[in-house]
Design an enzyme around this catalytic site. Structure first.
Site, PDB file in Angstrom:
ATOM      1  N   SER A   1     -10.354   2.379   2.480  1.00 12.96           N
ATOM      2  CA  SER A   1      -8.938   2.768   1.714  1.00 12.96           C
ATOM      3  C   SER A   1      -8.011   2.339   1.389  1.00 12.96           C
ATOM      4  O   SER A   1      -7.294   2.522   0.179  1.00 12.96           O
ATOM      5  CB  SER A   1      -8.002   4.094   2.521  1.00 12.96           C
ATOM      6  OG  SER A   1      -7.442   3.105   3.808  1.00 12.96           O
TER       7      SER A   1
ATOM      8  N   LYS B   1       1.023  -1.481  -0.229  1.00 14.99           N
ATOM      9  CA  LYS B   1       0.001   0.056   0.161  1.00 14.99           C
ATOM     10  C   LYS B   1       0.514   1.273  -0.037  1.00 14.99           C
ATOM     11  O   LYS B   1       1.714   0.958   0.537  1.00 14.99           O
ATOM     12  CB  LYS B   1      -1.171  -0.096   1.189  1.00 14.99           C
ATOM     13  CG  LYS B   1      -1.780   0.538   1.436  1.00 14.99           C
ATOM     14  CD  LYS B   1      -3.077   1.292   2.066  1.00 14.99           C
ATOM     15  CE  LYS B   1      -3.916   2.188   2.714  1.00 14.99           C
ATOM     16  NZ  LYS B   1      -5.052   1.677   3.404  1.00 14.99           N
TER      17      LYS B   1
ATOM     18  N   SER C   1     -10.019   0.191   7.260  1.00 14.27           N
ATOM     19  CA  SER C   1      -9.723  -0.094   5.169  1.00 14.27           C
ATOM     20  C   SER C   1      -8.815  -1.155   5.335  1.00 14.27           C
ATOM     21  O   SER C   1      -8.983  -1.262   3.829  1.00 14.27           O
ATOM     22  CB  SER C   1      -8.522   1.436   5.639  1.00 14.27           C
ATOM     23  OG  SER C   1      -9.387   2.812   5.230  1.00 14.27           O
TER      24      SER C   1
HETATM   25  N1  GLN Z   1     -13.160   4.483   6.221  1.00 17.05           N
HETATM   26  C1  GLN Z   1     -12.911   5.309   7.568  1.00 17.05           C
HETATM   27  C2  GLN Z   1     -12.620   6.880   6.763  1.00 17.05           C
HETATM   28  O1  GLN Z   1     -12.411   7.444   5.584  1.00 17.05           O
HETATM   29  C3  GLN Z   1     -11.300   4.493   7.224  1.00 17.05           C
HETATM   30  C4  GLN Z   1     -10.161   4.993   6.582  1.00 17.05           C
HETATM   31  C5  GLN Z   1      -9.292   3.883   7.138  1.00 17.05           C
HETATM   32  O2  GLN Z   1      -9.516   3.372   7.884  1.00 17.05           O
HETATM   33  N2  GLN Z   1      -8.041   4.109   6.889  1.00 17.05           N
HETATM   34  O3  GLN Z   1     -12.240   7.479   7.495  1.00 17.05           O
END
Ligand code: GLN
Length: 504
Positions: A171, A78, A195
Site C-alpha cells: 500500500s 505516508k 506494504s
Molecule cells: N497487500 C496487503 C493487503 O492488502 C498488505 C497491506 C499492508 O501491508 N498494509 O492487506
C-alpha cells in the site's frame, strides 16, 4: 550546482554539515522536483510552506553547529500518519478533510530530529492493497517505464488514463514512487502484510518492516493492529537505517511498543557478516516462480557466501497457510478498527431518516470497494458460528507460522533470504480488474513476516530482462534489525543502486 535531489539521505546530511548547501536550498530543490513530478500522483498533499519553515529553522541550527540526526532533510510522509494541522486521510473518502490535532509518535520523532516534511504521500485506501489502486486519490505511477516504451509514449499515458504504465506496489505506493523518483530523500511507510517491502521491491528502493513493537503505532490510522508496523522506505540500506533509528523507540501511548534501547542501526551497515548463518526456505520456491527470480535469489545467497556467511537449506512447513490465514486475521481486525467511521465524528456524512440509515449511507458512500470487501470478510469470519472455523483457526495457524521461524532460529540460523515478490511490477489496471485473489497473491512472501512479528528488509537484488527492479527479502530474529542491515549492506555493495531515469 549538482542536482541535490540525486543525493542519498546520508550524502545530503554530510553535505549540510560541510555547508556545501543549505537546508533551504535542499528543500527548494525537492519542492521543484515534487511539482515537476505531479503526474506520478505520489503526493496527495504538498506542504511547501511547512517544509520551508522547517528548513529555515534547521538552517539556524546548522549554522550554529547544532541540530538533530536528520536536521534539514526533506522527507515524504505516508498519509496514514496523523500530522498535526496537516490533512490526513488514509486516502479514504470517509475520513474526508480531517485535520488532526495530534502528531503521530513516529513523525514527531522525525521532526524532533530535524526532518522536513514535503507533504503527504498516496497509499491504498486504509493501506489495503498491493498496487496503490484502491486510493481515493487514484493510482500512483511507478517511475520505472514499461519495457519498450520511450519517454514520449510514457508521458502521453501519464497525462491520459495511465493504463499500461506500471504500479509502484502498495500500500505504500506513494512512498516507494517518491523515493525512486527522487522527490524526497526518504519516506515513512507502514507494513501490515508487505506494504513496505513489496513497493520497495517494485521500485528499486530499500524498505524495512521492523520487528512488531519496534515503532509506536500511536497516531497512525489503524488497519490490523496486531500486524501493523511503521518503517522507512529509502534510497539505500544506510539511509533506511538512519531513518529507522529516529522512528523507533518505546512510547507509553502504545502498549505494544517495546521498552528496549534503539541501536545505532547505521553502524551495522558495513559490518562483517562472516560466520553468520543464512537460511534458504524451500517452501518459498512456489509453483510458477519465474526462472529470473530463482536466479536472483541464488545470486543473493552467493553474495552472502562470498562475504563469509554460511548458507543452509531450512524448512518453514506452514508457509502455504500464511496467505489464507493473513486474509482472515487482517480483515477481521480491520472490520473492528473501521467500525469507528460512522459519519458522526468526522469525514463524509450522508444524511438519513434516522441514525442507522445515516451510518449505512455514510459507509456505503465513504468506503471504496476493497475496503468494503475486507469489512464484509472480517465481519463474517468473526460472526458466531463461523468464528471457530475461520478466525480461531487462522490464529492457530499464526502460532504455527511463528513457531516455524522460532525452530529455524533455535537451530542457529541468523537470518533468512527469500525473494521479496513473485514478480516485477505489473501494469496499472492489469490486476485491479482481475480476481482480487490475484492481487492477494502478491503478498505470498511478505505476510509470514507480519504473522510472526519479525523484522524484514527488502532491497534491490537486480533487474529483470526488461530492466525492471526485482527485490530480495532478508528476514531476521526478533529485534535483530542490525543483522539485516549488515547483510543488506553486502548485497547492496554487489548490486548497486537500481535507479529510474527521469522521463515524467
Ligand atoms: N497487500 C496487503 C493487503 O492488502 C498488505 C497491506 C499492508 O501491508 N498494509 O492487506
Amino acid at each position: 550546482m549538482t542536482d541535490l535531489t540525486n543525493l542519498t539521505l546520508v550524502e545530503a546530511r554530510e553535505g549540510l554539515k560541510a555547508k556545501k548547501f543549505t537546508a533551504t536550498e535542499l528543500t527548494k530543490a525537492h519542492i521543484a522536483a515534487v511539482e515537476a513530478a505531479r503526474g506520478l500522483n505520489a503526493y496527495v498533499l504538498e506542504t511547501p510552506e511547512v517544509a520551508l519553515a522547517q528548513a529555515a529553522a534547521s538552517d539556524e541550527k546548522l549554522a550554529k553547529g547544532e541540530g538533530g540526526a536528520l536536521e534539514g532533510l526533506p522527507l515524504g510522509i505516508k498519509d496514514l500518519f496523523g500530522t498535526k494541522g496537516v490533512r490526513t486521510t488514509a486516502c479514504s473518502k470517509i475520513i474526508g478533510n480531517f485535520v488532526p490535532e495530534y502528531e503521530s509518535t513516529v513523525t514527531s520523532q522525525l521532526f524532533r530530529d530535524g526532518a522536513v516534511m514535503l507533504g503527504k504521500l498516496n497509499n491504498d485506501e486504509f493501506a489495503m492493497g498491493s498496487s496503490n489502486e484502491t486510493s481515493a486519490f487514484g493510482p500512483v505511477v511507478n517511475p520505472f517505464k514499461p519495457s519498450g516504451w520511450d519517454d514520449a509514449k510514457a508521458k502521453a499515458a501519464l497525462s491520459g488514463d495511465k493504463k499500461g504504465l506500471l504500479v509502484p506496489g502498495g500500500s505504500s505506493g506513494g512512498s516507494s514512487a517518491a523515493v525512486a523518483a527522487n522527490i524526497c530523500l526518504g519516506a515513512t511507510a507502514t507494513d501490515t502484510g508487505g506494504s513496505i517491502r513489496q513497493p520497495a521491491a517494485f521500485t528499486g528502493t530499500v524498505g524495512i518492516k521492523p520487528t512488531y513493537g519496534r515503532c509506536s503505532r500511536w497516531g497512525i490510522v489503524a488497519f490490523a493492529s496486531s500486524l501493523d508496523q511503521a518503517g522507512p522506505i529509502a534510497k539505500t540500506v544506510k539511509d533506511c537505517a538512519a531513518l529507522l533509528r529516529s522512528m523507533a523507540g518505546h512510547d507509553p501511548k502504545d502498549s505494544t511498543s517495546v521498552d528496549m534501547p534503539v541501536p545505532d542501526f547505521e553502524a551495522a551497515v558495513g559490518k562483517s557478516v562472516a560466520g553468520k548463518t543464512i537460511g534458504i526456505p524451500k517452501e518459498y520456491r512456489v509453483d510458477g516462480m519465474s526462472a529470473e527470480i530463482e536466479a536472483l535469489w541464488a545470486k543473493g545467497a552467493q553474495m552472502l557466501k562470498d562475504a563469509g556467511a554460511k548458507v543452509v537449506d531450512v524448512s518453514l512447513p506452514h508457509t502455504k497457510y500464511a496467505l489464507p490465514a493473513y486474509y482472515i486475521v487482517a480483515p477481521a481486525e480491520a472490520s473492528s478498527n473501521l467500525a469507528r467511521y460512522d459519519g458522526v465524528r468526522y469525514g463524509v456524512r450522508e444524511p438519513g431518516k434516522d441514525i442507522i440509515e445515516l451510518y449505512e449511507k455514510t459507509r456505503a458512500a465513504g468506503f471504496g470497494r476493497e475496503v468494503k470487501r475486507r469489512i464484509m470478510i472480517g465481519t463474517y469470519v468473526l460472526s458466531a458460528g463461523y468464528y471457530d472455523a475461520y478466525y480461531l483457526k487462522a490464529q492457530k495457524i499464526r502460532t504455527l507460522i511463528k513457531k516455524d521461524f522460532e525452530d529455524v532460529y533455535a537451530a542457529g540460523v541468523d537470518a533468512i533470504l527469500t525473494p521479496a515478490t513473485p514478480s516485477a511490477a505489473f501494469g496499472i489496471a492489469q490486476m485491479a480488474e482481475a480476481d482480487p485473489v490475484e492481487m492477494y497473491l502478491n503478498d505470498i512472501f511478505t505476510v509470514t513476516v507480519n504473522m510472526a512479528g519479525l523484522p524484514g528488509l527488502a532491497l534491490p537484488g537486480g533487474v529483470d530482462a526488461n530492466g525492471l527492479p526485482l527485490g530480495l527479502q532478508l528476514i531476521g530474529r526478533p529485534f535483530d534489525e542490525e543483522t539485516l542491515f549488515s547483510l543488506g549492506g553486502v548485497i547492496e555493495d554487489q548490486v548497486g543502486r537500481v535507479s529510474a531515469k527521469r522521463w515524467w
